[in-house]
Design an enzyme around this catalytic site. Structure first.
Site, mmCIF file in Angstrom:
data_model
loop_
_atom_site.group_PDB
_atom_site.id
_atom_site.type_symbol
_atom_site.label_atom_id
_atom_site.label_comp_id
_atom_site.label_asym_id
_atom_site.label_seq_id
_atom_site.Cartn_x
_atom_site.Cartn_y
_atom_site.Cartn_z
ATOM 1 N N THR A 1 15.396 -8.553 1.890
ATOM 2 C CA THR A 1 15.094 -9.957 2.139
ATOM 3 C C THR A 1 13.885 -10.085 3.054
ATOM 4 O OG1 THR A 1 15.985 -12.099 2.807
ATOM 5 C CG2 THR A 1 16.568 -10.242 4.193
ATOM 6 N N HIS A 2 13.154 -11.195 2.892
ATOM 7 C CA HIS A 2 12.116 -11.580 3.850
ATOM 8 C C HIS A 2 12.549 -12.827 4.635
ATOM 9 C CE1 HIS A 2 9.335 -8.623 2.533
ATOM 10 N NE2 HIS A 2 8.945 -9.230 1.423
ATOM 11 N N MET B 1 -0.278 -0.734 -2.361
ATOM 12 C CA MET B 1 -0.317 0.257 -1.281
ATOM 13 C C MET B 1 -1.785 0.398 -0.885
ATOM 14 S SD MET B 1 2.763 1.957 -0.924
ATOM 15 C CE MET B 1 4.342 1.804 -1.745
ATOM 16 N N SER C 1 -2.590 -7.113 6.338
ATOM 17 C CA SER C 1 -1.921 -6.632 5.134
ATOM 18 C C SER C 1 -1.450 -7.795 4.261
ATOM 19 C CB SER C 1 -0.739 -5.742 5.520
ATOM 20 O OG SER C 1 -0.174 -5.137 4.379
ATOM 21 N N TYR D 1 7.152 -0.463 12.755
ATOM 22 C CA TYR D 1 6.249 0.215 11.813
ATOM 23 C C TYR D 1 5.429 1.281 12.534
ATOM 24 C CZ TYR D 1 2.645 0.523 8.122
ATOM 25 O OH TYR D 1 1.778 0.963 7.142
ATOM 26 N N THR E 1 8.774 -1.718 1.605
ATOM 27 C CA THR E 1 8.925 -0.746 0.512
ATOM 28 C C THR E 1 9.122 0.664 1.075
ATOM 29 O OG1 THR E 1 7.467 -2.149 -0.809
ATOM 30 C CG2 THR E 1 7.904 0.060 -1.650
ATOM 31 N N THR F 1 8.142 10.192 1.486
ATOM 32 C CA THR F 1 7.853 8.814 1.904
ATOM 33 C C THR F 1 6.563 8.727 2.721
ATOM 34 O OG1 THR F 1 9.341 9.090 3.805
ATOM 35 C CG2 THR F 1 10.256 8.068 1.823
ATOM 36 N N SER F 2 5.730 9.758 2.633
ATOM 37 C CA SER F 2 4.398 9.643 3.227
ATOM 38 C C SER F 2 3.622 8.586 2.436
ATOM 39 C CB SER F 2 3.655 10.975 3.172
ATOM 40 O OG SER F 2 3.307 11.288 1.827
ATOM 41 N N GLY G 1 6.299 -3.020 6.079
ATOM 42 C CA GLY G 1 6.883 -1.708 5.836
ATOM 43 C C GLY G 1 8.156 -1.758 5.018
ATOM 44 N N LYS H 1 5.114 -7.544 4.207
ATOM 45 C CA LYS H 1 4.073 -6.552 4.474
ATOM 46 C C LYS H 1 4.226 -5.877 5.834
ATOM 47 C CE LYS H 1 1.729 -5.645 1.778
ATOM 48 N NZ LYS H 1 2.031 -4.717 0.649
#
Length: 309
Positions: A121-122, A270, A152, A207, A65, A241-242, A63, A61
């Site tokens: 990856t996370h 989102m 988030s 971000y 995506t 990508t807004s 950023g 969470k």
């Protein structure tokens, strides 16, 4: 005998049905991961990327995506239709994800794709398969200020019915501070990639910078990828990508994930995409407690985070 039709990603999730539930966390080298990941750790750790592969790494969470969509559009000259060829999770596989069959794992998806691939990856730095660094793969890391990232992640864990039950906000806040959430400590995660960014040629993004000046950050990513696109294409990518455009894009807003997994009636995937939403969640006492703990955990790191812009 007729060959069985390959299921789409969402069909595979639907078929997994009752196997979908909130999975417990199991530690791998001290990092809590969802049990399916922990139980399949050896092949994940052994993954050998191609030198042309690109890694997008984030704490959940932060950023992810958004960055995936920017990268996909940059690699396809801003062609929106090409980037709607499949959902995000299909276009850019999630390296370590393992789910009940017949949902394909990240490794399954990657095995069917020819390099160069973009991989998500996370995993914290120390758990990223060493092949990425041995093969000198490029990597983009996105970091988000701790308070907004926490908010988030809390709302995500409420609607993601495969992650542990988040419980009440105050308890979740303490779990975040102790690093007891899936993928571990935010503090260690952002510091780990920050410390290695120059040695490993990692593009480290914030971000808040992306929100403040998206065009500047899209251009930074473009240059890092050794691309050169026209001003018009860059402007189109910024528009596509807004937050609003992505929230309305069914290939990016995760509405392709069925309700038994992502229940977007609880909270949309989102949700807000803002900087400073944490002020709507933290009490003054919680904020002071968090700030004192943050100071302790980040005292040796000089990472320029901003909780407002």
């Amino acid at each position: 005998m007729a060959e069985e039709k390959e299921l789409s990603y969402s069909e595979a999730i639907e078929k997994a049905g009752s196997a979908i539930h909130r999975f417990r966390l199991i530690e791998v080298k001290g990092i809590p991961l969802m049990e399916h990941i922990a139980n399949s750790w050896d092949p994940i750790w052994a993954f050998q990327p191609d030198p042309s592969d690109l890694l997008i790494a984030t704490y959940p969470k932060a950023g992810t995506t958004w960055t995936q969509e920017i990268v996909d559009l940059l690699l396809h000259d801003g062609d929106a239709e090409v980037c709607r060829r499949a959902p995000t999770a299909v276009r850019i596989p999630f390296l370590e994800i393992v789910s009940p069959p017949p949902i394909p794992s990240g490794l399954d998806q990657l095995s069917k794709m020819a390099p160069p691939r973009v991989i998500k990856t996370h995993l914290p730095f120390q758990l990223v398969p060493e092949g990425f660094w041995e093969n000198k793969c490029k990597a983009i890391y996105v970091a988000r200020n701790a308070k907004d990232n926490l908010v988030s992640y809390y709302h995500f864990d409420r609607m993601n019915l495969t992650q542990p039950e988040p419980g009440p906000w105050d308890g979740y806040l303490h779990k975040f501070m102790r690093g007891e959430l899936a993928w571990g400590s935010w503090y260690d995660h952002v510091k780990g990639f920050w410390q290695e960014r120059e040695k490993r040629n990692i593009l480290y993004l914030f971000y808040e910078d992306m929100k403040e000046n998206p065009r500047r950050e899209v251009e930074r990513i473009m240059r890092y990828l050794d691309l050169s696109l026209s001003d018009d294409v860059i402007r189109r990518i910024v528009e596509l990508t807004s937050f609003k455009a992505m929230k309305d894009n069914p290939m990016a807003n995760y509405t392709f994930i069925p309700k038994p997994v992502f229940d977007q009636s609880i909270s949309p995937f989102m949700r807000k995409g803002e900087v400073g939403d944490w002020t709507n969640h933290f009490s003054p006492e919680q904020s002071q407690l968090f700030d004192e703990d943050y100071e302790r955990q980040m005292k040796d790191a000089n990472i320029p985070f901003r909780a407002t812009i």
